[in-house]
Design a protein around this motif. Structure first.
Motif, short mmCIF file in Angstrom:
data_model
loop_
_atom_site.label_atom_id
_atom_site.label_comp_id
_atom_site.label_asym_id
_atom_site.label_seq_id
_atom_site.Cartn_x
_atom_site.Cartn_y
_atom_site.Cartn_z
N ASN A 1 0.84 -1.11 -0.04
CA ASN A 1 0.10 0.01 0.00
C ASN A 1 0.90 1.23 0.10
N PRO A 2 0.61 2.33 -0.74
CA PRO A 2 1.32 3.43 -0.87
C PRO A 2 1.79 4.13 0.53
N ALA A 3 0.98 3.92 1.54
CA ALA A 3 1.24 4.38 2.88
C ALA A 3 1.83 3.44 3.88
N ALA A 4 2.32 2.24 3.45
CA ALA A 4 2.88 1.13 4.37
C ALA A 4 4.12 1.63 4.84
N VAL A 5 5.10 2.47 4.29
CA VAL A 5 6.35 2.79 4.86
C VAL A 5 5.95 3.63 5.97
N HIS A 6 4.94 4.60 5.86
CA HIS A 6 4.49 5.67 7.06
C HIS A 6 3.78 4.66 8.21
N TYR A 7 3.16 3.77 7.88
CA TYR A 7 2.36 2.71 8.78
C TYR A 7 3.47 2.02 9.48
N HIS A 8 4.31 1.33 8.90
CA HIS A 8 5.26 0.49 9.64
C HIS A 8 6.61 1.08 10.24
N PHE A 9 6.82 2.47 9.47
CA PHE A 9 8.14 2.82 10.19
C PHE A 9 7.94 4.48 10.42
N GLY A 10 6.93 5.05 9.88
CA GLY A 10 6.99 6.52 10.13
C GLY A 10 7.47 7.46 9.09
N SER A 11 8.62 7.06 8.53
CA SER A 11 9.12 7.89 7.69
C SER A 11 10.25 7.02 6.89
N LYS A 12 10.68 7.65 5.63
CA LYS A 12 11.84 6.98 5.02
C LYS A 12 13.24 6.72 5.81
N ASP A 13 13.31 7.81 6.47
CA ASP A 13 14.44 7.92 7.50
C ASP A 13 14.38 6.77 8.21
N ALA A 14 13.29 6.57 9.27
CA ALA A 14 13.11 5.53 10.03
C ALA A 14 13.14 4.05 9.47
N LEU A 15 12.58 3.95 8.22
CA LEU A 15 12.82 2.69 7.61
C LEU A 15 14.34 2.54 7.31
#
Length: 191
Positions: free
Chosen positions: A43-57
């Motif tokens: 899902n396009p929002a998956a990074v934000h859901y699972h990590f919060g941000s690209k930096d956090a990922l």
């Protein structure tokens, strides 16, 4: 739709793997959250859901890939009351191994991007947090110890995180000696 039937841990791992694949061929700044999600089939929002941000990922990716290389080695050396040279050796050995491998060099470049860019990440593992290092320099106070370790890590990461090929054994030996000298220098110099 598939996102809802996939276990969160599986989606998280797919996101980490997709980011790693993309970052092998593209600059950090050019890899978007949308591209990571698309490459992971999420899902396009998956990074934000699972990590919060690209930096956090990416910080989670670094901890997952690099953490195991240092955790056991450093825990063993510090639990045994290892000397500063033994601790430095435990830090440098994985850097040298990573520099010899293309995927390892990617991880080192990303680590350099985060540490030298002073990205405020929520590192989870103790050896990624500067406070874990403060009591490892005999006779040096916590604040001074943190400053010295930060300078040591900056120097190590600059040397290993650059675009250059892997450092020669002579360059690693010189770096080791320089870092040990900085960490063990007497306190009380000019401020």
């Amino acid at each position: 739709m598939a996102e809802r039937t996939t276990a969160p841990a599986e989606t998280r791992q797919r996101l980490l793997a997709a980011a790693e694949r993309l970052l092998l061929t593209e600059r950090y700044e050019d890899v978007s959250v949308r591209a990571i999600c698309a490459a992971a089939g999420a899902n396009p929002a998956a990074v934000h859901y699972h990590f919060g941000s690209k930096d956090a990922l990416v910080s989670a990716l670094l901890e997952a890939r690099l953490g195991p290389l240092w955790a056991e080695r450093l825990s063993t050396v510090t639990a045994a009351g290892g000397s500063v040279p033994e601790i430095v050796d435990a830090v440098l050995a994985p850097f040298a191994d990573l520099a010899a491998d293309p995927l390892g060099r990617l991880h080192l470049r990303l680590l350099a991007h985060f540490v030298l860019g002073r990205h405020m990440t929520g590192w989870q593992q103790p050896w990624f947090r500067l406070g874990s290092w403060s009591g490892l320099l005999p006779g040096i106070g916590d604040d001074e110890s943190r400053r010295r370790w930060m300078l040591a890590f900056d120097l190590i990461i600059i040397r290993f995180g650059g675009a250059d090929a892997e450092p020669s054994p002579a360059a690693v030996a010189a770096l080791r000696d320089f870092v040990i000298a900085g960490l063990t220098a007497p306190s009380g110099g000019a401020r």
